[in-house]
Enzyme design. Structure first.
Site, PDB file in Angstrom:
ATOM      1  N   THR A  22      -3.102 -71.191 -13.089  1.00  0.00           N
ATOM      2  CA  THR A  22      -2.433 -71.728 -12.093  1.00  0.00           C
ATOM      3  C   THR A  22      -1.653 -71.062 -10.964  1.00  0.00           C
ATOM      4  O   THR A  22      -1.656 -71.682  -9.947  1.00  0.00           O
ATOM      5  CB  THR A  22      -1.216 -72.701 -12.938  1.00  0.00           C
ATOM      6  OG1 THR A  22      -1.726 -73.524 -13.782  1.00  0.00           O
ATOM      7  CG2 THR A  22      -0.353 -73.580 -11.990  1.00  0.00           C
ATOM      8  N   ASP A  66      -9.844 -70.537 -16.365  1.00  0.00           N
ATOM      9  CA  ASP A  66      -8.850 -71.276 -16.904  1.00  0.00           C
ATOM     10  C   ASP A  66      -8.525 -70.371 -18.287  1.00  0.00           C
ATOM     11  O   ASP A  66      -9.481 -70.089 -18.880  1.00  0.00           O
ATOM     12  CB  ASP A  66      -8.974 -72.656 -17.219  1.00  0.00           C
ATOM     13  CG  ASP A  66      -7.722 -73.525 -17.754  1.00  0.00           C
ATOM     14  OD1 ASP A  66      -7.283 -74.437 -17.096  1.00  0.00           O
ATOM     15  OD2 ASP A  66      -7.571 -73.137 -19.112  1.00  0.00           O
ATOM     16  N   SER A  67      -7.368 -70.230 -18.613  1.00  0.00           N
ATOM     17  CA  SER A  67      -7.024 -69.230 -19.753  1.00  0.00           C
ATOM     18  C   SER A  67      -7.458 -69.899 -21.084  1.00  0.00           C
ATOM     19  O   SER A  67      -7.780 -69.225 -22.162  1.00  0.00           O
ATOM     20  CB  SER A  67      -5.627 -68.879 -19.765  1.00  0.00           C
ATOM     21  OG  SER A  67      -4.865 -69.842 -20.571  1.00  0.00           O
ATOM     22  N   THR A  98      -0.882 -69.668 -18.256  1.00  0.00           N
ATOM     23  CA  THR A  98       0.064 -69.820 -19.426  1.00  0.00           C
ATOM     24  C   THR A  98      -0.669 -69.997 -20.937  1.00  0.00           C
ATOM     25  O   THR A  98      -0.277 -69.585 -21.907  1.00  0.00           O
ATOM     26  CB  THR A  98       0.890 -70.594 -19.209  1.00  0.00           C
ATOM     27  OG1 THR A  98       0.513 -71.928 -18.925  1.00  0.00           O
ATOM     28  CG2 THR A  98       1.805 -69.900 -17.770  1.00  0.00           C
ATOM     29  N   THR A 175       5.502 -66.748 -27.569  1.00  0.00           N
ATOM     30  CA  THR A 175       4.766 -67.910 -27.931  1.00  0.00           C
ATOM     31  C   THR A 175       5.079 -68.839 -26.893  1.00  0.00           C
ATOM     32  O   THR A 175       6.257 -68.885 -26.345  1.00  0.00           O
ATOM     33  CB  THR A 175       5.273 -68.598 -29.382  1.00  0.00           C
ATOM     34  OG1 THR A 175       5.019 -67.638 -30.294  1.00  0.00           O
ATOM     35  CG2 THR A 175       4.380 -70.032 -29.756  1.00  0.00           C
ATOM     36  N   THR A 287       4.863 -67.854 -41.141  1.00  0.00           N
ATOM     37  CA  THR A 287       5.542 -69.304 -41.176  1.00  0.00           C
ATOM     38  C   THR A 287       5.308 -70.021 -39.991  1.00  0.00           C
ATOM     39  O   THR A 287       5.143 -69.413 -38.698  1.00  0.00           O
ATOM     40  CB  THR A 287       7.278 -69.078 -41.339  1.00  0.00           C
ATOM     41  OG1 THR A 287       7.788 -70.165 -41.110  1.00  0.00           O
ATOM     42  CG2 THR A 287       7.509 -68.001 -40.267  1.00  0.00           C
ATOM     43  N   GLN A 288       5.347 -71.312 -40.134  1.00  0.00           N
ATOM     44  CA  GLN A 288       5.099 -72.100 -38.964  1.00  0.00           C
ATOM     45  C   GLN A 288       6.472 -72.346 -38.296  1.00  0.00           C
ATOM     46  O   GLN A 288       6.229 -72.922 -37.076  1.00  0.00           O
ATOM     47  CB  GLN A 288       4.733 -73.973 -39.607  1.00  0.00           C
ATOM     48  CG  GLN A 288       3.594 -73.848 -40.156  1.00  0.00           C
ATOM     49  CD  GLN A 288       3.510 -75.152 -40.885  1.00  0.00           C
ATOM     50  OE1 GLN A 288       4.146 -76.384 -40.616  1.00  0.00           O
ATOM     51  NE2 GLN A 288       2.671 -75.435 -41.832  1.00  0.00           N
ATOM     52  N   CYS A 289       7.592 -71.985 -38.776  1.00  0.00           N
ATOM     53  CA  CYS A 289       8.542 -71.782 -37.795  1.00  0.00           C
ATOM     54  C   CYS A 289       8.827 -70.883 -36.742  1.00  0.00           C
ATOM     55  O   CYS A 289       7.974 -69.880 -36.625  1.00  0.00           O
ATOM     56  CB  CYS A 289       9.931 -71.481 -38.765  1.00  0.00           C
ATOM     57  SG  CYS A 289      10.356 -72.713 -40.016  1.00  0.00           S
TER      58      CYS A 289
HETATM   59  N1  ASP Z   1      -4.398 -74.310 -17.638  1.00  0.00           N
HETATM   60  C1  ASP Z   1      -3.845 -73.333 -17.208  1.00  0.00           C
HETATM   61  C2  ASP Z   1      -4.236 -71.896 -18.031  1.00  0.00           C
HETATM   62  O1  ASP Z   1      -3.889 -71.662 -18.833  1.00  0.00           O
HETATM   63  C3  ASP Z   1      -2.238 -73.416 -17.209  1.00  0.00           C
HETATM   64  C4  ASP Z   1      -1.593 -72.233 -16.711  1.00  0.00           C
HETATM   65  O2  ASP Z   1      -2.070 -71.469 -15.818  1.00  0.00           O
HETATM   66  O3  ASP Z   1      -0.246 -72.301 -16.713  1.00  0.00           O
HETATM   67  O4  ASP Z   1      -5.078 -71.246 -17.187  1.00  0.00           O
END
Ligand code: ASP
Length: 352
Positions: A22, A66-67, A98, A175, A287-289
């Site tokens: 993005t 796109d990631s 992201t 995360t 852990t999932q936590c």
């Molecule tokens: N879908 C996008 C990506 O991960 C979202 C972003 O960039 O925040 O490439």
């Protein structure tokens, strides 16, 4: 990934690497869609960068993605790029979507051993071209941190990090926790390495430093991705567990357990874990936590898992453990060696 270079005529110390996501999108008024902008024009898009006394070069992946489409081959491409330009820059800023940024930052943290310069991932929730964008702040902070030196002239943060929402986090501890908030990432098991307020405050006590600043890092490229993740949940069936734990084609399984490493006490589950271990698979308990650590001595089932041969992932994030396994298995064919190193804190990814 292949990259096309744009070099500004100014002094240079930071290499900005745009992979997609993005942050680099701009509204196209004609087609009414978001399109990647031209990074050779970065100073036009983010003129604030021009106020720094650094030269900022940029390079853009040949195909901007796109990631969600990031693959281990993309990480290998990034590692090769950083290796080839390592001596020409003081720091590297990777612009990345992201969604999988925590995976990529984790992977690079293992693939580059003995870093002496910052490698900072950043991105944004809103495109840089949008009025309320978080992209400018994230990018500006990332560049400033990537260029920051201490009084001896060494990098302030010679680590692979994520800079997002005014916080600098160790990459393999981060995360993504929100698809909306500007504070999209968290690092619950390790405080931020730095926080950007009026000043950038570095948490020097926890920033890792190389033992020898003059030694060139080792750039590892081989990865073995034969890992699956089994997320436990009430109602999980023996068939599903068997497919993941005993399926063909996996060398390691990460079990995302409850709380401090707890799992169902049902006999069929323990039997399958034992079967998987006897098939020669590496089984790791994470852990999932979001916060806290696995402690298999705490509950009876945890203890049984340990006795069955399951290894503790301590307080590792799932992303961090996945990357660690890819890396260790890529380095060694011997599961005994992988298991030995799993137990070590290699890049600040676990607290023991
Ligand atoms: N879908 C996008 C990506 O991960 C979202 C972003 O960039 O925040 O490439």
């Amino acid at each position: 990934m292949k990259f096309n270079f744009e070099s500004s005529a100014e002094r240079s110390s930071i290499l900005l690497i745009y992979t997609g996501g993005t942050i680099g999108m701009k509204a196209d008024p004609v087609e009414q869609t978001l399109k990647p902008f031209d990074f050779s024009q970065i100073l036009e898009e983010v003129p604030e960068l021009g106020k720094f006394a650094y030269r900022i070069d940029s390079c853009t992946a040949e195909s901007v993605i796109d990631s969600a489409d990031i693959e281990p081959a993309s990480w290998q491409g990034l590692v090769r790029l950083i290796e080839s330009r390592y001596d020409s820059y003081d720091g590297f800023v990777i612009l990345h979507g992201t969604d999988t940024m925590a995976y990529s930052a984790s992977a690079l943290s293992f693939m580059i051993e003995g870093l002496t310069k910052p490698v900072i991932f950043t991105g944004s929730q809103l495109p840089v071209g949008v009025a309320r964008t978080d992209g400018k702040e994230n990018l500006i902070s990332a560049v400033e941190i990537a260029a920051a030196k201490d009084s001896s002239g060494h990098a302030m943060v010679p680590e692979v990090c994520i800079c997002f929402g005014n916080m600098l986090m160790r990459g393999n501890r981060s995360t993504k926790v929100s698809s909306e908030s500007f504070r999209a990432f968290r690092s619950e098991n390790l405080p931020p390495l730095a926080e950007a307020g009026i000043n950038i405050r570095y948490n020097a006590g926890i920033i890792m430093r190389p033992s020898d600043w003059s030694r060139r890092p080792v750039f590892h490229k081989s990865l073995d991705t034969r890992v699956s993740i089994l997320k436990l949940h009430p109602g999980i069936t023996p068939g599903v567990v068997r497919n993941i734990l005993c399926g063909e084609g996996t060398r390691a399984v990460i079990i995302e357990t409850y709380g401090s490493g707890n799992a169902t006490s049902r006999q069929w589950f323990l039997d399958m874990v034992r079967e998987s271990v006897s098939m020669g698979k590496i089984i790791v308990n994470v852990t999932q936590c979001l916060a806290g650590s696995v402690n298999m001595d705490l509950y009876a089932t945890g203890k049984k898992l340990e006795e069955a041969g399951v290894k503790s992932g301590y307080d590792s994030s799932t992303e961090g453990m996945l990357a660690k396994l890819f890396f260790l298995m890529g380095k060694s064919e011997s599961n005994t060696e992988v298991i030995r190193q799993l137990d070590e804190n290699l890049r600040g990814e676990i607290t023991k």
